[in-house]
Design an enzyme around this catalytic site. Sequence first.
Site, PDB file in Angstrom:
ATOM      1  N   ALA A 118       0.835  -1.208   0.000  1.00  0.00           N
ATOM      2  CA  ALA A 118       0.000   0.000   0.000  1.00  0.00           C
ATOM      3  C   ALA A 118       0.868   1.256   0.000  1.00  0.00           C
ATOM      4  CB  ALA A 118      -0.928  -0.007   1.220  1.00  0.00           C
ATOM      5  N   GLU A 147      25.888 -22.760 -12.089  1.00  0.00           N
ATOM      6  CA  GLU A 147      24.661 -22.034 -11.720  1.00  0.00           C
ATOM      7  C   GLU A 147      23.460 -22.668 -12.418  1.00  0.00           C
ATOM      8  OE1 GLU A 147      25.277 -17.959 -13.124  1.00  0.00           O
ATOM      9  OE2 GLU A 147      26.637 -18.784 -14.626  1.00  0.00           O
ATOM     10  N   LYS A 179      20.308 -23.423 -14.755  1.00  0.00           N
ATOM     11  CA  LYS A 179      19.909 -23.012 -16.106  1.00  0.00           C
ATOM     12  C   LYS A 179      18.423 -22.643 -16.052  1.00  0.00           C
ATOM     13  CE  LYS A 179      19.987 -24.568 -20.920  1.00  0.00           C
ATOM     14  NZ  LYS A 179      18.547 -24.424 -21.189  1.00  0.00           N
ATOM     15  N   ASP A 190      14.779 -21.706 -16.977  1.00  0.00           N
ATOM     16  CA  ASP A 190      13.937 -22.089 -18.111  1.00  0.00           C
ATOM     17  C   ASP A 190      13.085 -20.891 -18.527  1.00  0.00           C
ATOM     18  OD1 ASP A 190      12.897 -23.666 -20.053  1.00  0.00           O
ATOM     19  OD2 ASP A 190      11.559 -24.802 -18.758  1.00  0.00           O
ATOM     20  N   TYR A 246      23.271 -13.064 -15.750  1.00  0.00           N
ATOM     21  CA  TYR A 246      24.361 -13.999 -15.485  1.00  0.00           C
ATOM     22  C   TYR A 246      25.615 -13.765 -16.317  1.00  0.00           C
ATOM     23  CZ  TYR A 246      22.150 -16.216 -19.561  1.00  0.00           C
ATOM     24  OH  TYR A 246      21.596 -16.445 -20.791  1.00  0.00           O
ATOM     25  N   LYS A 303      21.791 -30.988 -18.807  1.00  0.00           N
ATOM     26  CA  LYS A 303      20.328 -31.058 -18.850  1.00  0.00           C
ATOM     27  C   LYS A 303      19.817 -32.131 -17.892  1.00  0.00           C
ATOM     28  CE  LYS A 303      18.278 -28.809 -21.318  1.00  0.00           C
ATOM     29  NZ  LYS A 303      17.928 -28.748 -22.733  1.00  0.00           N
ATOM     30  N   CYS A 306     -12.850 -40.052 -39.061  1.00  0.00           N
ATOM     31  CA  CYS A 306     -12.392 -38.745 -38.587  1.00  0.00           C
ATOM     32  C   CYS A 306     -13.313 -38.255 -37.467  1.00  0.00           C
ATOM     33  CB  CYS A 306     -12.396 -37.741 -39.743  1.00  0.00           C
ATOM     34  SG  CYS A 306     -12.037 -36.048 -39.233  1.00  0.00           S
ATOM     35  N   CYS A 308     -15.264 -34.858 -39.231  1.00  0.00           N
ATOM     36  CA  CYS A 308     -16.159 -34.940 -40.403  1.00  0.00           C
ATOM     37  C   CYS A 308     -16.674 -36.354 -40.662  1.00  0.00           C
ATOM     38  CB  CYS A 308     -15.449 -34.408 -41.636  1.00  0.00           C
ATOM     39  SG  CYS A 308     -14.081 -35.462 -42.184  1.00  0.00           S
ATOM     40  N   CYS A 355      -7.108 -38.104 -42.323  1.00  0.00           N
ATOM     41  CA  CYS A 355      -8.409 -37.753 -42.893  1.00  0.00           C
ATOM     42  C   CYS A 355      -8.099 -37.102 -44.237  1.00  0.00           C
ATOM     43  CB  CYS A 355      -9.151 -36.770 -41.989  1.00  0.00           C
ATOM     44  SG  CYS A 355     -10.619 -36.069 -42.784  1.00  0.00           S
ATOM     45  N   CYS A 392     -12.727 -31.142 -44.655  1.00  0.00           N
ATOM     46  CA  CYS A 392     -12.827 -31.386 -43.201  1.00  0.00           C
ATOM     47  C   CYS A 392     -12.615 -30.063 -42.469  1.00  0.00           C
ATOM     48  CB  CYS A 392     -11.767 -32.391 -42.762  1.00  0.00           C
ATOM     49  SG  CYS A 392     -11.712 -32.631 -40.966  1.00  0.00           S
TER      50      CYS A 392
END
Length: 664
Positions: A33, A112, A114, A116, A222, A308, A402, A405, A420, A425
């Site tokens: 506030a 450090e 990684k 995302d 970084y 990773k 499908c 359709c 299809c 469609c």
Amino acid sequence: MKNIIEKINNLKNNLNKWGHAYYVLDSPIVDDAEYDKTLKELIELENQYPELITDDSPSQKVGGIVMDKFEKYKHKLPMLSLANAFNKEDLLNFNDQIKKEIENSDYNFFVEPKIDGLSISLIYNNGKFFKGVTRGDGIYGEDVTSNVKTIKSIPLSIEDQNDYVEIRGEVFLSKTEFEKINKQRQTNDEEIFANPRNAAAGTLRQLDSSIAASRKLDAFLYYFMDREKFHTHSESLSYLEKMNFKINDLGKICKSIEEVYEHILYIQSQRENLEYEIDGVVIKINDFDLYEKVGYTAKSPKWAIAFKFPAEVKTTKLKNIFPTVGRTGRITYNALLQPVQIAGTTVQAATLHNADFIIQRDIRIGGEVKIKKAGDIIPEVIAPIIDENYYKLNKWIEDTNCPICNSLLERVEGEVDQYCINSQCPRKIVRGLEHFVSRDAMNIEGLSIKIIEKLFENKFIENVGDIYKLNKYKNELIQLDKMGEKSVTNLLESIEKSKSNSLEKLFFGLGIRHVGKKTAKVLAVNFKEIDVISNINFNELEEINDIGPIVAKSVCDWFEIKQNADLIKTLKNEGLNTKYLGNEGSKNNDKITMKSFVITGTLSKPRNYFKEMLEEYGAKVIDTVSKKTDFLLAGQEAGSKLEKAQKLGIQILSESEFLEMIGE
């Protein structure tokens, strides 16, 4: 006036101090506030005295700028990607390669998380924030300055008064903010974001900066680009922290590769407790002085690597299996799941690929299944959990019609997918329209899948040609739910602008099977006009580098269909450009223009630098050496491509010979 200036400066100083404590240090000094009241007071004073508004004022973080488009910006130094490691053995190999380059040097690593998110480059001039640029393709990014300004953890002024300061990092959304945004989008009947990274990328590319401001992006920095100023990466991070940038507190100096691996395991153990998504760990040599000695490959530095994390696997109940139809008519089967948390998001659906995938794994509705996120992005079912009750469940049977359709589904010989083949469609048409307007195709902003569905349902568009007739229905479009005059005007302007796109964007947008973005560019560069491509025969097409028999047949078949030929006529009548407007005319050199090059080995600059230079001369840069290759540009350690070129008698150029050829 002196009192007013003093008051404004006091307000700005307090807001900057409170903002840094809240958004960077996570240690609030005043409540919300008090902060909001002070910011409001500052804005009111600045409205009264607009001449006193400065670029680094906290009021500039509120947003409100509406852009027509994002300009391209060429990075001063390329933003390279990192090579990947997936296990300890990869790390040991990474370390062995470094030892070969700097045999007798002692070195530490800096490790450090990684993040995302979305890579960003921040540029400051004389202490003032000047520009924020996305990574883009590593050579060119997009100028998203107005949106970066809204990120509260990024200072608009810094102590470093040099005329050029560049700092790189990662923009992200917290898990809490991501969930909040998706709940709001569900309420508004909008498509939800797949993950925080997509949400961050979508937010940073908003043309209206007030939307970016409302979503509360954050950023970890970084990399300080001026390596002359410090000896080590860790010293540069301390400097960034001193200048009020947000630095990740899990970064650590490690003295050996064993210690690196220990810290990787620690960061991985903390992954679920973090308020932001990470998909791995970045390992760099800490000593800047060693970077040039260790060197670079064409795509990435040899002194850094990304470790990773393995995809997270969870177990949940498979409630149902349902098919969806893509733009080519290909059927994808999907799993409806009991909601489960995985990699920081709630997953309720996942891909099951095709019918063969389900049958081979004997996946049954009602059973427990293992799921993971492929690349931490797309949820996918990997296998069923087999127990004593599993075989009491009914075997799954593939659909024969499908789902949209009801046409009979067909299989192409030698392929696992069902299709299809009904050209009318509705879902195929809508998905085809979505592809046509996408960023890599005609890049028509404002035509989201929801808007396309609405226009299709109301019979405003039935094929891509109808998109260019929408200007006749402006008043009717404004009356459609959630469209409005401003959004319709912007949409029509974007449609008009797309008419001047180069041929390769149109060709990719047509959705010809097997013709991706790269193939569309190859065809456009070689034939220059769509009329030439439409009349070319199979043998001539197949002769082109990177065009094989499957692509050649697909292109010939597409143009033989009368409905497609009529579509091209319609697009031309509506004023679309159907010629290649590429950059090969920007520079000319008879020895290079329209010649094909392969680049290999280690050169003085990243491979993209030479690729871009060649393309300016209208040369084609290809990946593999063949009898169609005209030149091999070879650096050090050229390897097998050099050997193959020598066997085929292809002309081999050193870097100096190449530069001499173009007169540089």
